[in-house]
Design a protein around this motif. Structure first.
Motif, PDB file in Angstrom:
ATOM      1  N   LEU A   1     -14.382 -69.534 -13.569  1.00 21.82           N
ATOM      2  CA  LEU A   1     -15.370 -70.227 -12.708  1.00 21.82           C
ATOM      3  C   LEU A   1     -14.902 -71.022 -11.500  1.00 21.82           C
ATOM      4  O   LEU A   1     -15.430 -70.939 -10.390  1.00 21.82           O
ATOM      5  N   GLN A   2     -13.878 -71.764 -11.655  1.00 22.88           N
ATOM      6  CA  GLN A   2     -12.944 -72.253 -10.629  1.00 22.88           C
ATOM      7  C   GLN A   2     -12.436 -71.275  -9.448  1.00 22.88           C
ATOM      8  O   GLN A   2     -12.688 -71.783  -8.312  1.00 22.88           O
ATOM      9  N   GLN A   3     -12.346 -70.100  -9.976  1.00 24.05           N
ATOM     10  CA  GLN A   3     -11.865 -69.201  -9.062  1.00 24.05           C
ATOM     11  C   GLN A   3     -13.303 -68.653  -8.175  1.00 24.05           C
ATOM     12  O   GLN A   3     -13.291 -68.458  -7.055  1.00 24.05           O
ATOM     13  N   MET A   4     -14.349 -68.714  -8.769  1.00 23.84           N
ATOM     14  CA  MET A   4     -15.631 -68.314  -8.235  1.00 23.84           C
ATOM     15  C   MET A   4     -16.094 -69.406  -7.287  1.00 23.84           C
ATOM     16  O   MET A   4     -16.366 -68.910  -6.151  1.00 23.84           O
ATOM     17  N   VAL A   5     -15.768 -70.563  -7.575  1.00 20.73           N
ATOM     18  CA  VAL A   5     -15.870 -71.740  -6.688  1.00 20.73           C
ATOM     19  C   VAL A   5     -15.188 -71.386  -5.234  1.00 20.73           C
ATOM     20  O   VAL A   5     -15.639 -71.520  -4.281  1.00 20.73           O
ATOM     21  N   LEU A   6     -14.111 -71.185  -5.448  1.00 17.81           N
ATOM     22  CA  LEU A   6     -13.184 -70.861  -4.117  1.00 17.81           C
ATOM     23  C   LEU A   6     -13.592 -69.663  -3.529  1.00 17.81           C
ATOM     24  O   LEU A   6     -13.469 -69.528  -2.425  1.00 17.81           O
ATOM     25  N   ASN A   7     -14.099 -68.730  -4.029  1.00 19.79           N
ATOM     26  CA  ASN A   7     -14.794 -67.338  -3.532  1.00 19.79           C
ATOM     27  C   ASN A   7     -16.101 -67.683  -2.608  1.00 19.79           C
ATOM     28  O   ASN A   7     -16.650 -66.882  -2.272  1.00 19.79           O
TER      29      ASN A   7
ATOM     30  N   CYS B   1     -23.908 -65.799 -17.609  1.00 18.71           N
ATOM     31  CA  CYS B   1     -22.914 -65.448 -18.554  1.00 18.71           C
ATOM     32  C   CYS B   1     -22.428 -63.890 -18.455  1.00 18.71           C
ATOM     33  O   CYS B   1     -21.293 -63.774 -18.922  1.00 18.71           O
ATOM     34  N   ALA B   2     -23.607 -63.044 -17.904  1.00 19.05           N
ATOM     35  CA  ALA B   2     -23.085 -61.853 -17.602  1.00 19.05           C
ATOM     36  C   ALA B   2     -21.927 -61.510 -16.498  1.00 19.05           C
ATOM     37  O   ALA B   2     -21.019 -60.614 -16.751  1.00 19.05           O
ATOM     38  N   ASP B   3     -22.041 -62.507 -15.681  1.00 20.03           N
ATOM     39  CA  ASP B   3     -21.041 -62.236 -14.634  1.00 20.03           C
ATOM     40  C   ASP B   3     -19.640 -62.641 -15.160  1.00 20.03           C
ATOM     41  O   ASP B   3     -18.743 -62.147 -14.864  1.00 20.03           O
ATOM     42  N   LEU B   4     -19.681 -63.744 -16.032  1.00 17.82           N
ATOM     43  CA  LEU B   4     -18.648 -63.944 -16.601  1.00 17.82           C
ATOM     44  C   LEU B   4     -17.934 -62.938 -17.416  1.00 17.82           C
ATOM     45  O   LEU B   4     -16.794 -62.591 -17.499  1.00 17.82           O
ATOM     46  N   ALA B   5     -18.675 -62.522 -18.284  1.00 22.37           N
ATOM     47  CA  ALA B   5     -18.610 -61.276 -19.307  1.00 22.37           C
ATOM     48  C   ALA B   5     -17.825 -60.022 -18.390  1.00 22.37           C
ATOM     49  O   ALA B   5     -16.835 -59.359 -18.726  1.00 22.37           O
ATOM     50  N   ARG B   6     -18.463 -59.753 -17.368  1.00 23.20           N
ATOM     51  CA  ARG B   6     -18.329 -58.832 -16.539  1.00 23.20           C
ATOM     52  C   ARG B   6     -16.800 -58.782 -16.021  1.00 23.20           C
ATOM     53  O   ARG B   6     -15.684 -58.071 -15.906  1.00 23.20           O
ATOM     54  N   GLY B   7     -16.612 -60.026 -15.295  1.00 25.72           N
ATOM     55  CA  GLY B   7     -15.455 -60.462 -14.642  1.00 25.72           C
ATOM     56  C   GLY B   7     -14.113 -60.401 -15.544  1.00 25.72           C
ATOM     57  O   GLY B   7     -13.211 -60.468 -15.015  1.00 25.72           O
TER      58      GLY B   7
ATOM     59  N   GLY C   1     -13.984 -59.060 -18.483  1.00 29.99           N
ATOM     60  CA  GLY C   1     -13.873 -57.915 -19.312  1.00 29.99           C
ATOM     61  C   GLY C   1     -14.185 -58.264 -21.023  1.00 29.99           C
ATOM     62  O   GLY C   1     -13.595 -57.701 -21.851  1.00 29.99           O
ATOM     63  N   LEU C   2     -15.038 -59.459 -21.274  1.00 28.57           N
ATOM     64  CA  LEU C   2     -15.154 -59.735 -22.501  1.00 28.57           C
ATOM     65  C   LEU C   2     -16.732 -59.295 -22.965  1.00 28.57           C
ATOM     66  O   LEU C   2     -17.539 -58.907 -22.070  1.00 28.57           O
ATOM     67  N   ASP C   3     -16.996 -59.403 -24.248  1.00 26.15           N
ATOM     68  CA  ASP C   3     -18.286 -59.206 -24.830  1.00 26.15           C
ATOM     69  C   ASP C   3     -19.336 -60.033 -24.203  1.00 26.15           C
ATOM     70  O   ASP C   3     -19.070 -61.367 -24.298  1.00 26.15           O
ATOM     71  N   PRO C   4     -20.466 -59.676 -23.539  1.00 23.89           N
ATOM     72  CA  PRO C   4     -21.488 -60.629 -23.008  1.00 23.89           C
ATOM     73  C   PRO C   4     -22.059 -61.488 -24.046  1.00 23.89           C
ATOM     74  O   PRO C   4     -22.132 -62.610 -23.832  1.00 23.89           O
ATOM     75  N   THR C   5     -22.375 -61.329 -25.150  1.00 21.65           N
ATOM     76  CA  THR C   5     -22.878 -61.768 -26.370  1.00 21.65           C
ATOM     77  C   THR C   5     -21.791 -62.993 -26.681  1.00 21.65           C
ATOM     78  O   THR C   5     -22.611 -64.152 -26.705  1.00 21.65           O
ATOM     79  N   GLN C   6     -20.819 -62.644 -26.649  1.00 20.27           N
ATOM     80  CA  GLN C   6     -19.946 -63.736 -27.086  1.00 20.27           C
ATOM     81  C   GLN C   6     -19.763 -64.823 -26.238  1.00 20.27           C
ATOM     82  O   GLN C   6     -19.718 -66.032 -26.440  1.00 20.27           O
ATOM     83  N   VAL C   7     -19.764 -64.292 -24.738  1.00 24.97           N
ATOM     84  CA  VAL C   7     -19.724 -65.367 -23.638  1.00 24.97           C
ATOM     85  C   VAL C   7     -21.018 -66.277 -23.683  1.00 24.97           C
ATOM     86  O   VAL C   7     -20.836 -67.577 -23.637  1.00 24.97           O
ATOM     87  N   ARG C   8     -21.983 -65.736 -24.027  1.00 26.65           N
ATOM     88  CA  ARG C   8     -23.290 -66.165 -24.161  1.00 26.65           C
ATOM     89  C   ARG C   8     -23.244 -67.378 -25.216  1.00 26.65           C
ATOM     90  O   ARG C   8     -23.795 -68.672 -25.133  1.00 26.65           O
ATOM     91  N   LYS C   9     -22.748 -67.050 -26.336  1.00 24.05           N
ATOM     92  CA  LYS C   9     -22.822 -67.861 -27.550  1.00 24.05           C
ATOM     93  C   LYS C   9     -21.872 -69.277 -27.263  1.00 24.05           C
ATOM     94  O   LYS C   9     -22.266 -70.177 -27.524  1.00 24.05           O
TER      95      LYS C   9
END
Lengths: 231, 231
Positions: free
Chosen positions: B28-34, B41-47, B49-57
């Motif tokens: 997220l900090q990197q995204m701020v810089l960008n 959460c989908a963005d996080l999961a994509r970026g 390479g993690l499971d989207p459901t897990q990130v959501r939880k």
DNA sequence: TAGATTGTTAATCGATTAACAATC
DNA sequence: TAGATTGTTAATCGATTAACAATC
């Protein structure tokens, strides 16, 4: 007594169990020093304050067979664990980042008796290149891929700042590194064929900080940052 | 927007989730810089390479509420996580063991923005006492309990040899330390009222060594030590 | 034999993953 | 509205824990 037989389910061995084996190993070594010559899982559980069933499962997982009512011959179990974990077959490793953490790692002599020997150190900083750290000369980072290829090194240790972690990992993999032990606080992207182990201290710190505040009730009054929108 | 509300189930938050939060935080900090200003959460999961459901939880677990179809305001989520983890409330810590690892830890300036500030260093070695390491003077170990009591320090970091770990932990607890971050390769006994976090590198090395041999098939021919009883 | 321990199977627990409804 | 995302509930998976039989 034979060595561990080929186990078709090796990949199913739980990470948590693997990480507990060194605890048992250390305790067993202590018992050897104390002059004992046999040991049961119950002894281990008692001595370490762990659940006896869990210890049983972990030890059983390694495939060693014991004697009911007796347990295991102490030296047998110690050697069995060393062999199971590969600690009696040190694997060469390259380290990148000769900063304070990297230097500390180069000083861990007991890595060698725990399956790993750091055979070379690399850095990109001209100030560090050429210096000797715990008996190894720091080489220019650009030499790494060739070194790795020539020596068939499979293990790479990253102790660089966060920003360098991914490029260094890529460089390692380009030379043939198959397992990376990452101490940099950065997320590394690697194909699933490469074993990636992160030792990120900030992960631990997150857990520790949270528990300290919430399990111990240490957080300051108000328990939170205040936003302008707060009433 | 309010801070995290008192959650009666705080103790049920899984360790694994806690340890993933810093990964999100960093991304997220990197995204701020960008220059981004919102995130799902989908963005996080994509970026990552993690499971989207897990990130959501994991994110949901922190109690932050987002907007369907939008996600979260980036700066809100960053501050939320800082607050949730206590990273905006640095807690004082004492360190014992001013060797190479201890010195390296004293150099981690970013611990302060991750919930911990090492305010004093101690050692038993007369050679080290009096030296300044990254701005802190190494004090005699015997001063520790009084220092801890006086400053109400709750966190202790152990970076000593294995043999010293337990006595140092006892000394810390005698002064009122409630959480111990242990870098020594030793099993420490502590009452359940004390939070104990082990950072034993040999645990990791066990896992890494084992995987290297068994997942990559790197073990030497014969794959085992040989005993006299072998045929 | 008696009893402690190994070896093994079953039950529980918790985390991860999947499914789907609610919402902007 | 349509559709992506949050919020929530259910299903799956795996690890831990418990129970018990086999063994010396």
């Amino acid at each position: 007594m034979k060595g561990p037989s080929p186990n078709p389910r090796l990949h199913e061995i739980p990470e948590a169990s693997l990480r507990r084996l060194p605890i048992y190993y250390r305790f067993l070594q202590q018992m050897v020093l104390n002059g004992a010559f046999q040991v049961s899982c119950a002894d281990l559980a008692r001595g370490l304050g762990l659940d006896p069933t869990q210890v049983r499962k972990d030890i059983e997982m390694t495939g060693i067979v014991g004697k009911p009512r007796v347990g295991y011959l102490l030296t047998d179990l110690v050697r069995w664990l060393e062999n199971f974990l590969g600690w009696n077959r040190p694997k060469g490793a390259v380290l990148v980042g000769a900063g304070s953490l990297g230097s500390a790692l180069l000083g861990y002599e007991r890595f060698r008796s725990h399956g790993m020997e750091i055979v070379a150190a690399f850095d990109i900083d001209p100030e560090k290149i050429g210096q000797r750290v715990h008996g190894r000369e720091v080489q220019p980072l650009m030499f790494l891929p060739d070194f790795v290829r020539r020596t068939h090194t499979l293990l790479g240790v990253i102790a660089t700042p966060a920003a360098a972690a991914q490029p260094v990992a890529d460089l390692m993999m380009s030379g043939g590194i198959r397992a990376i032990w990452n101490f940099a606080p950065a997320h590394i992207q690697a194909p699933p064929t490469v074993i990636l182990q992160n030792e990120d201290l900030y992960h631990s710190l997150a857990s520790l900080s949270f528990k300290l505040e919430n399990r111990l009730g240490v957080a300051p009054a108000g328990n939170g940052i205040r936003y302008a929108e707060d009433n």
